[in-house]
Each structure stands twice: as C-alpha cells, then as structure tokens.
Design an enzyme around this catalytic site. Structure first.
Site, mmCIF file in Angstrom:
data_model
loop_
_atom_site.group_PDB
_atom_site.id
_atom_site.type_symbol
_atom_site.label_atom_id
_atom_site.label_comp_id
_atom_site.label_asym_id
_atom_site.label_seq_id
_atom_site.Cartn_x
_atom_site.Cartn_y
_atom_site.Cartn_z
ATOM 1 N N HIS A 188 22.906 66.207 32.271
ATOM 2 C CA HIS A 188 21.793 65.609 32.995
ATOM 3 C C HIS A 188 21.430 64.234 32.416
ATOM 4 O O HIS A 188 21.743 63.197 32.984
ATOM 5 C CB HIS A 188 20.578 66.536 32.958
ATOM 6 C CG HIS A 188 20.775 67.826 33.688
ATOM 7 N ND1 HIS A 188 21.151 67.885 35.014
ATOM 8 C CD2 HIS A 188 20.648 69.116 33.272
ATOM 9 C CE1 HIS A 188 21.232 69.153 35.391
ATOM 10 N NE2 HIS A 188 20.936 69.916 34.358
ATOM 11 N N ASP B 171 11.387 63.824 27.155
ATOM 12 C CA ASP B 171 10.686 65.061 26.787
ATOM 13 C C ASP B 171 11.631 65.973 26.003
ATOM 14 O O ASP B 171 11.979 67.048 26.453
ATOM 15 C CB ASP B 171 10.141 65.779 28.031
ATOM 16 C CG ASP B 171 11.228 66.129 29.048
ATOM 17 O OD1 ASP B 171 12.301 65.478 29.041
ATOM 18 O OD2 ASP B 171 11.024 67.057 29.857
#
Length: 324
Positions: free
Chosen positions: A246, A9
């Site tokens: 991340h 995303d």
C-alpha cells in the site's frame, strides 16, 4: 530531489514506506507528521519518533490530529499492525523521543510553515487519514498554490473489481475521515491517488520478503521483522502468502511516475450513508454534466502499474542503501 513531508499513521506498511524514502537518493525528507488511523495518535506519534530515530534522526516529527473532523476516531488494529502498531517489534523501554526531534508545532502548522518556507518545492506524501492536510487547508488555503504535488495512498475506484477494504465501498484511509478527504480532493493542488486498484495488485510475496531479509542487511531484517503480524493477517484473511504494497506504492509513484497509468478527473468522497468513504471519479472523458463534480479540479487516479517494476524498485533502493 523531491522535498517530502511524510504524513503517516505508522503502521507496518507506513514503516516500510518510510525506510524506502530514507534510502532513496532522490528524496529529501523534510518532516514526518503523525495522524490517528492504524493506531491511536499517541502510538502513531511514538512509532513515528522511533522510526525517525532509527532511520532518520535528523528529520523532525510533528504530532497531528487525534480524531477525524466530524466522526469518532477508529479503534486500533492489532490483528493487522500488532499491539504496538509496528508489528509487535521490540521497542526500547526508555521511550523518550528515541533520538528524534519532536517539533512543538501541531502537524498542520508544521505543514503550513514548511510549505511556505519552500514554495513550489514540497510534496505532501499522505498515507493515513487526510485530517492534517484538511486542517492545514482550513487555516491557510493559500498553501494549495504553493505545494508542488500531493500523493495520497487512499481510495478505491472499482478497477479490476477492487472496491474497498473496510467496507464493500470504502478504503480505510478515506473511510477514517471522509470529510477531510473530500475537502483535500477539492483543493487546487496537483494530486494523485494511489488506491487499492493498484496497491492490492502489487504484492510482496513471502519469498520476496525473505530475500530482502537475507540480502539487504539490517534494513532487510527490519522489513522481515515488522511484517510478520501483517503477513499472518493477509494469510488468514485472504489466503495471501505475502502482503499488499500500500504505502510504498505511493513512494514509488513519486519517484517513478512512469510506472503508473493515470486517469484524470474530479473525485468526490461520500460523507454519509452505507457507502460512506467511497471515492467516485468523473473521468474527463465523460461528457455528461454532473454538478457535484464539475466545479472541482481534476485529480489523477492510478488505474494500472508495472507491478514487477515497483517491487524491483523497492528492492534495488534498499540494496543501494546497503552499498552506500
């Protein structure tokens, strides 16, 4: 070679992780599937096409889910990822597909077809909400036995006191579609969760990012440019003069699993209540019966890492890409 479908995303850290994959010599990127999350599906798909066109124009992009299975789609996060989702870097005015290929199939169908075309070979690297994976499982449950591996950036298990980043209990990717996450974690495929427990202890400092900018050519400049809004967010929200790593941690776990310490056991996701999105593992070392966990497959959770080695792996991969 790791044959990878990158479910994403984009997203600043998603973009940095895509560059990591494209430059790593042991990764063959078979496709990029977009999903809602850090921005709307329109923007994440546009960003995926832009990134593919810039770094991997041979890799197809498939548009994925616009909303969770049972909840309302979250709003964009301009204070974290910029107004355009990729750190407010300048995108070409004439969007089109940026030289990339938009596959006509929905993302979940692209996943099914690609896995069946390469049985036992494909790794699903998912760094957004798990909606596309859940939809693929719902349409063709048999793919779970054909996937080589699933690596997810998501979850938080309280290791080192790290519990969540969108609530005191939940990490964002899981929170954004907890029903999908619980279904994906129930499937009989080998799955590793790379959660906040390790990603928030892997930090690209401002000096590290500047060194990439100065030493790694256009790739380093891109990492610097795309991370400016993200860096300011970390500085203002947590006083961190750097950024958490991340999504690139999930890539590192794929190519260098030896850098991570894993704990095995079934994982559940809370799908209601004030702790919605919380991930809870029952370690295999726990003998107590727990019906809600005991009928599900054991999955792997990252609980520690060689954080310095992960940062060096990212740097060395980009440096090697420049030399190549």
């Amino acid at each position: 070679m790791h044959k990878v479908i990158y479910d994403t995303d984009p997203g600043v850290d998603d973009a940095m992780a895509l560059l990591f994959q494209v430059r790593h010599p042991e990764i063959e990127l078979l496709g990029i599937t977009s999903v809602f999350g850090n921005a709307t599906i329109e923007d994440t798909t546009r960003n995926a096409l832009y990134l593919a066109g810039r770094f991997a124009p041979h890799v197809p992009v498939a548009r994925g889910a616009a909303a969770p299975l049972q909840r309302t789609a979250p709003g964009p996060l301009p204070m974290i990822h910029g107004g355009n989702g990729v750190g407010d870097i300048e995108l070409p005015d004439d969007a089109g597909t940026f030289g990339a290929t938009l596959d006509p199939r929905p993302a979940h169908r692209f996943i099914i077809d690609t896995v069946r075309a390469h049985p036992g070979e494909v790794t699903l690297l998912a760094v957004g909400p798990m909606t596309n994976l859940a939809l693929a499982l719902a349409e063709d449950p048999g793919i779970a036995r054909l996937v080589k591996r699933v690596i997810i950036m998501g979850g938080a298990f309280g290791i080192h006191g790290i519990l969540g980043n969108v609530s005191p209990a939940a990490e964002a990717n899981i929170f954004n579609d907890p029903h999908a996450a619980d279904q994906v974690l129930a499937a009989p495929w080998p799955l590793t969760l790379v959660g906040l427990d390790v990603t928030q202890r892997t930090i690209m400092s401002a000096a590290y990012l500047a060194s990439l900018r100065d030493e790694v050519g256009d790739d380093g400049q891109f990492v610097w440019d795309v991370s400016r809004v993200y860096h300011r967010f970390h500085l203002s929200s947590e006083g961190l003069d750097g950024i958490y790593v991340h999504d690139s941690s999930a890539v590192a776990c794929l190519v260098r699993p030896d850098l991570y310490t894993l704990r095995s056991g079934p994982v559940r996701v809370l799908t209601e209540g004030i702790a919605i999105g919380q991930t809870i593992q029952k370690p295999l070392s726990m003998p107590v019966p727990a019906q809600a966990w005991d009928n599900r497959p054991a999955q792997s959770v990252c609980i520690a890492a060689d954080y310095a080695a992960v940062l060096e792996l990212y740097r060395a991969t980009l440096v090697a890409g420049v030399r190549a």
